[in-house]
Structure formats: C-alpha cells, structure tokens
Design a protein around this motif. Structure first.
Motif, PDB file in Angstrom:
ATOM      1  N   VAL A  41      32.194  73.080 -26.931  1.00 43.23           N
ATOM      2  CA  VAL A  41      31.050  72.577 -27.703  1.00 43.23           C
ATOM      3  C   VAL A  41      30.019  71.998 -26.741  1.00 43.23           C
ATOM      4  O   VAL A  41      28.816  72.201 -26.917  1.00 43.23           O
ATOM      5  N   ASP A  42      30.485  71.304 -25.701  1.00 42.19           N
ATOM      6  CA  ASP A  42      29.570  70.716 -24.722  1.00 42.19           C
ATOM      7  C   ASP A  42      28.752  71.797 -24.013  1.00 42.19           C
ATOM      8  O   ASP A  42      27.548  71.644 -23.821  1.00 42.19           O
ATOM      9  N   ALA A  43      29.405  72.899 -23.645  1.00 43.47           N
ATOM     10  CA  ALA A  43      28.682  73.995 -22.982  1.00 43.47           C
ATOM     11  C   ALA A  43      27.630  74.588 -23.913  1.00 43.47           C
ATOM     12  O   ALA A  43      26.483  74.819 -23.501  1.00 43.47           O
ATOM     13  N   LEU A  44      28.001  74.823 -25.169  1.00 44.90           N
ATOM     14  CA  LEU A  44      27.049  75.374 -26.130  1.00 44.90           C
ATOM     15  C   LEU A  44      25.882  74.407 -26.347  1.00 44.90           C
ATOM     16  O   LEU A  44      24.730  74.816 -26.387  1.00 44.90           O
ATOM     17  N   ARG A  45      26.181  73.125 -26.452  1.00 41.22           N
ATOM     18  CA  ARG A  45      25.133  72.119 -26.632  1.00 41.22           C
ATOM     19  C   ARG A  45      24.164  72.123 -25.444  1.00 41.22           C
ATOM     20  O   ARG A  45      22.947  72.089 -25.614  1.00 41.22           O
ATOM     21  N   LYS A  46      24.697  72.185 -24.250  1.00 37.97           N
ATOM     22  CA  LYS A  46      23.850  72.183 -23.050  1.00 37.97           C
ATOM     23  C   LYS A  46      22.974  73.432 -22.987  1.00 37.97           C
ATOM     24  O   LYS A  46      21.818  73.358 -22.576  1.00 37.97           O
ATOM     25  N   ILE A  47      23.510  74.564 -23.390  1.00 35.16           N
ATOM     26  CA  ILE A  47      22.712  75.801 -23.399  1.00 35.16           C
ATOM     27  C   ILE A  47      21.627  75.701 -24.451  1.00 35.16           C
ATOM     28  O   ILE A  47      20.452  75.992 -24.184  1.00 35.16           O
ATOM     29  N   GLU A  48      21.995  75.260 -25.655  1.00 33.00           N
ATOM     30  CA  GLU A  48      21.011  75.184 -26.744  1.00 33.00           C
ATOM     31  C   GLU A  48      19.891  74.189 -26.451  1.00 33.00           C
ATOM     32  O   GLU A  48      18.776  74.364 -26.921  1.00 33.00           O
ATOM     33  N   THR A  49      20.175  73.142 -25.701  1.00 37.68           N
ATOM     34  CA  THR A  49      19.149  72.143 -25.391  1.00 37.68           C
ATOM     35  C   THR A  49      18.395  72.455 -24.106  1.00 37.68           C
ATOM     36  O   THR A  49      17.478  71.725 -23.743  1.00 37.68           O
ATOM     37  N   GLY A  50      18.781  73.521 -23.417  1.00 38.92           N
ATOM     38  CA  GLY A  50      18.096  73.896 -22.187  1.00 38.92           C
ATOM     39  C   GLY A  50      18.539  73.121 -20.967  1.00 38.92           C
ATOM     40  O   GLY A  50      17.950  73.245 -19.897  1.00 38.92           O
ATOM     41  N   ARG A  51      19.595  72.315 -21.103  1.00 36.98           N
ATOM     42  CA  ARG A  51      20.082  71.547 -19.953  1.00 36.98           C
ATOM     43  C   ARG A  51      20.776  72.434 -18.934  1.00 36.98           C
ATOM     44  O   ARG A  51      20.932  72.057 -17.779  1.00 36.98           O
ATOM     45  N   VAL A  52      21.202  73.620 -19.360  1.00 41.46           N
ATOM     46  CA  VAL A  52      21.758  74.624 -18.452  1.00 41.46           C
ATOM     47  C   VAL A  52      20.803  75.810 -18.524  1.00 41.46           C
ATOM     48  O   VAL A  52      20.956  76.695 -19.358  1.00 41.46           O
ATOM     49  N   PRO A  53      19.785  75.837 -17.661  1.00 38.92           N
ATOM     50  CA  PRO A  53      18.771  76.881 -17.767  1.00 38.92           C
ATOM     51  C   PRO A  53      19.236  78.263 -17.338  1.00 38.92           C
ATOM     52  O   PRO A  53      18.625  79.255 -17.715  1.00 38.92           O
ATOM     53  N   THR A  54      20.318  78.335 -16.589  1.00 40.34           N
ATOM     54  CA  THR A  54      20.829  79.641 -16.165  1.00 40.34           C
ATOM     55  C   THR A  54      22.331  79.730 -16.440  1.00 40.34           C
ATOM     56  O   THR A  54      23.144  79.743 -15.529  1.00 40.34           O
ATOM     57  N   PRO A  55      22.709  79.801 -17.728  1.00 41.20           N
ATOM     58  CA  PRO A  55      24.139  79.886 -18.047  1.00 41.20           C
ATOM     59  C   PRO A  55      24.730  81.211 -17.569  1.00 41.20           C
ATOM     60  O   PRO A  55      24.019  82.190 -17.361  1.00 41.20           O
ATOM     61  N   ALA A  56      26.041  81.211 -17.413  1.00 40.26           N
ATOM     62  CA  ALA A  56      26.747  82.410 -16.960  1.00 40.26           C
ATOM     63  C   ALA A  56      26.554  83.548 -17.962  1.00 40.26           C
ATOM     64  O   ALA A  56      26.536  83.342 -19.175  1.00 40.26           O
ATOM     65  N   LEU A  57      26.411  84.746 -17.443  1.00 42.12           N
ATOM     66  CA  LEU A  57      26.199  85.929 -18.269  1.00 42.12           C
ATOM     67  C   LEU A  57      27.287  86.086 -19.327  1.00 42.12           C
ATOM     68  O   LEU A  57      26.992  86.344 -20.496  1.00 42.12           O
TER      69      LEU A  57
END
Length: 94
Positions: A41-57
């Motif tokens: 959930v934390d990873a999804l939250r970070k992606i959705e909020t743009g905190r991880v601008p380059t998530p793994a493919l």
C-alpha cells in the motif's frame, strides 16, 4: 553507479503517472488494488502521490494490469501526447 538527478520534467511525468493511476483506481480502495497487484500500500501511495517519480517498470505493469490500463496509454498520457487513455473520456475542444 551514481544516478543523475531527475529533471523537473521527470518529476512532473511521475506526478502525471500517479494522477492517472489514481483516476483509474476510481472507487476501489488503495488496499484492495495493492493486494490484487502484489505491491505494498505504501508503494502504491508513493506512486499515486508522485513521491516515486520513476517507479520500477514491473510495479507499474502490475498496477496497470490490475486496473486494466494499457501501458501504451500510460506512456502516451505521461508524455503529453494527444492520445487519450482509453479509460478516460475524450477532452472537449476549447
């Protein structure tokens, strides 16, 4: 290997990806989607909020598959192409 700093364009593209995934998730809970696609959930939250601008493919691919989104649509939308993602209604001409 030292990673070069991200440009403002890279960061904005990450925020756009997050917005698109959040919109595609709709009324589904973040917990439900994260569990179904096998990410935290934390990873999804970070992606959705743009905190991880380059998530793994493979992370993006898993989320996109769970949300039934084409990776081609995501790439086009994140690059600002004129193509509309298939899960959104077309933009109205101004």
């Amino acid at each position: 290997m030292v990673r070069p700093p991200l440009s403002s364009w890279d960061r904005e593209r990450g925020r756009q990806l997050g917005r698109l995934l959040r919109e595609a998730r709709g009324d589904r809970s973040m917990v439900e989607v994260a569990a179904e696609c096998g990410v935290s959930v934390d990873a999804l939250r970070k992606i959705e909020t743009g905190r991880v601008p380059t998530p793994a493919l493979f992370t993006v691919a898993a989320v996109a598959a769970t949300l039934d989104i084409s990776l081609d649509d995501l790439v086009a939308a994140c690059h600002g192409d004129d193509l509309e993602p298939s899960w959104q209604e077309p933009r109205k001409a101004v």
